[in-house]
Design a protein around this motif. Structure first.
Motif, PDB file in Angstrom:
ATOM      1  N   ALA A  46       0.821  -1.217   0.000  1.00 17.06           N
ATOM      2  CA  ALA A  46       0.000   0.000   0.000  1.00 17.06           C
ATOM      3  C   ALA A  46       0.852   1.263   0.000  1.00 17.06           C
ATOM      4  O   ALA A  46       0.465   2.273  -0.602  1.00 17.06           O
ATOM      5  N   ASP A  47       2.005   1.215   0.629  1.00 10.50           N
ATOM      6  CA  ASP A  47       2.854   2.404   0.676  1.00 10.50           C
ATOM      7  C   ASP A  47       3.457   2.745  -0.688  1.00 10.50           C
ATOM      8  O   ASP A  47       3.983   3.836  -0.882  1.00 10.50           O
ATOM      9  N   ARG A  48       3.342   1.840  -1.640  1.00  5.69           N
ATOM     10  CA  ARG A  48       3.856   2.088  -2.988  1.00  5.69           C
ATOM     11  C   ARG A  48       2.765   2.560  -3.956  1.00  5.69           C
ATOM     12  O   ARG A  48       3.058   2.822  -5.113  1.00  5.69           O
ATOM     13  N   PHE A  49       1.515   2.647  -3.492  1.00  2.00           N
ATOM     14  CA  PHE A  49       0.428   3.114  -4.345  1.00  2.00           C
ATOM     15  C   PHE A  49       0.682   4.569  -4.710  1.00  2.00           C
ATOM     16  O   PHE A  49       0.827   5.426  -3.846  1.00  2.00           O
ATOM     17  N   LYS A  50       0.743   4.852  -6.002  1.00  2.00           N
ATOM     18  CA  LYS A  50       1.085   6.187  -6.497  1.00  2.00           C
ATOM     19  C   LYS A  50      -0.129   7.039  -6.848  1.00  2.00           C
ATOM     20  O   LYS A  50       0.013   8.211  -7.150  1.00  2.00           O
ATOM     21  N   GLY A  51      -1.296   6.448  -6.896  1.00  2.00           N
ATOM     22  CA  GLY A  51      -2.485   7.196  -7.239  1.00  2.00           C
ATOM     23  C   GLY A  51      -2.626   7.489  -8.729  1.00  2.00           C
ATOM     24  O   GLY A  51      -3.362   8.379  -9.120  1.00  2.00           O
ATOM     25  N   GLN A  52      -1.923   6.739  -9.565  1.00  2.00           N
ATOM     26  CA  GLN A  52      -2.008   6.940 -11.007  1.00  2.00           C
ATOM     27  C   GLN A  52      -3.266   6.310 -11.598  1.00  2.00           C
ATOM     28  O   GLN A  52      -3.550   6.501 -12.775  1.00  2.00           O
ATOM     29  N   SER A  53      -3.968   5.555 -10.796  1.00  5.42           N
ATOM     30  CA  SER A  53      -5.252   4.969 -11.161  1.00  5.42           C
ATOM     31  C   SER A  53      -6.116   4.999  -9.912  1.00  5.42           C
ATOM     32  O   SER A  53      -5.649   5.352  -8.838  1.00  5.42           O
ATOM     33  N   SER A  54      -7.356   4.591 -10.070  1.00  5.22           N
ATOM     34  CA  SER A  54      -8.195   4.485  -8.874  1.00  5.22           C
ATOM     35  C   SER A  54      -7.711   3.287  -8.055  1.00  5.22           C
ATOM     36  O   SER A  54      -7.042   2.385  -8.569  1.00  5.22           O
ATOM     37  N   VAL A  55      -8.062   3.279  -6.798  1.00  4.27           N
ATOM     38  CA  VAL A  55      -7.709   2.149  -5.941  1.00  4.27           C
ATOM     39  C   VAL A  55      -8.359   0.878  -6.475  1.00  4.27           C
ATOM     40  O   VAL A  55      -7.731  -0.184  -6.503  1.00  4.27           O
ATOM     41  N   LYS A  56      -9.588   0.990  -6.938  1.00  8.27           N
ATOM     42  CA  LYS A  56     -10.290  -0.183  -7.470  1.00  8.27           C
ATOM     43  C   LYS A  56      -9.544  -0.749  -8.681  1.00  8.27           C
ATOM     44  O   LYS A  56      -9.342  -1.957  -8.775  1.00  8.27           O
ATOM     45  N   THR A  57      -9.121   0.107  -9.589  1.00 11.40           N
ATOM     46  CA  THR A  57      -8.375  -0.348 -10.761  1.00 11.40           C
ATOM     47  C   THR A  57      -7.063  -1.006 -10.335  1.00 11.40           C
ATOM     48  O   THR A  57      -6.675  -2.052 -10.861  1.00 11.40           O
ATOM     49  N   TRP A  58      -6.379  -0.406  -9.388  1.00  6.99           N
ATOM     50  CA  TRP A  58      -5.122  -0.955  -8.853  1.00  6.99           C
ATOM     51  C   TRP A  58      -5.371  -2.336  -8.241  1.00  6.99           C
ATOM     52  O   TRP A  58      -4.656  -3.295  -8.538  1.00  6.99           O
ATOM     53  N   LEU A  59      -6.388  -2.439  -7.413  1.00  5.83           N
ATOM     54  CA  LEU A  59      -6.715  -3.696  -6.747  1.00  5.83           C
ATOM     55  C   LEU A  59      -7.081  -4.780  -7.754  1.00  5.83           C
ATOM     56  O   LEU A  59      -6.578  -5.906  -7.678  1.00  5.83           O
ATOM     57  N   TYR A  60      -7.914  -4.460  -8.711  1.00  5.16           N
ATOM     58  CA  TYR A  60      -8.336  -5.449  -9.705  1.00  5.16           C
ATOM     59  C   TYR A  60      -7.152  -5.846 -10.591  1.00  5.16           C
ATOM     60  O   TYR A  60      -7.055  -6.996 -11.004  1.00  5.16           O
ATOM     61  N   GLY A  61      -6.256  -4.914 -10.852  1.00  9.01           N
ATOM     62  CA  GLY A  61      -5.056  -5.238 -11.612  1.00  9.01           C
ATOM     63  C   GLY A  61      -4.164  -6.217 -10.867  1.00  9.01           C
ATOM     64  O   GLY A  61      -3.617  -7.153 -11.454  1.00  9.01           O
TER      65      GLY A  61
END
Length: 78
Positions: free
Chosen positions: A58-73
């Motif tokens: 989670a600390d590497r999440f950059k916000g370049q997509s939505s959280v949902k898109t990140w999670l599903y990816g």
């Protein structure tokens, strides 16, 4: 609290934020993965693996997509 707020808190080790994100997205993610795999047991494993990856990264999440898109990816790549 937004998903982005939750991920930021998860990145700081907040278990309550993790629980909230899980509760928001578990069912939809499960259906997304089950439709692709066709197996309920494997879909459950992938969902758990994806959320473990969220906890660890989670600390590497950059916000370049939505959280949902990140999670599903993450789940799709599992």
């Amino acid at each position: 609290m937004t998903d982005v707020d939750l991920v930021a808190r998860i990145g700081r080790g907040d278990k309550r934020a993790m629980k909230e994100l899980y509760e928001r997205h578990q069912a939809g993610l499960y259906h997304f993965i089950r439709a692709r795999l066709g197996d309920a047991f494997e879909a459950s494993d992938v969902v758990q693996d994806a959320f473990m990856e969220v906890w660890r990264g989670a600390d590497r999440f950059k916000g370049q997509s939505s959280v949902k898109t990140w999670l599903y990816g993450i789940a799709r790549n599992k």
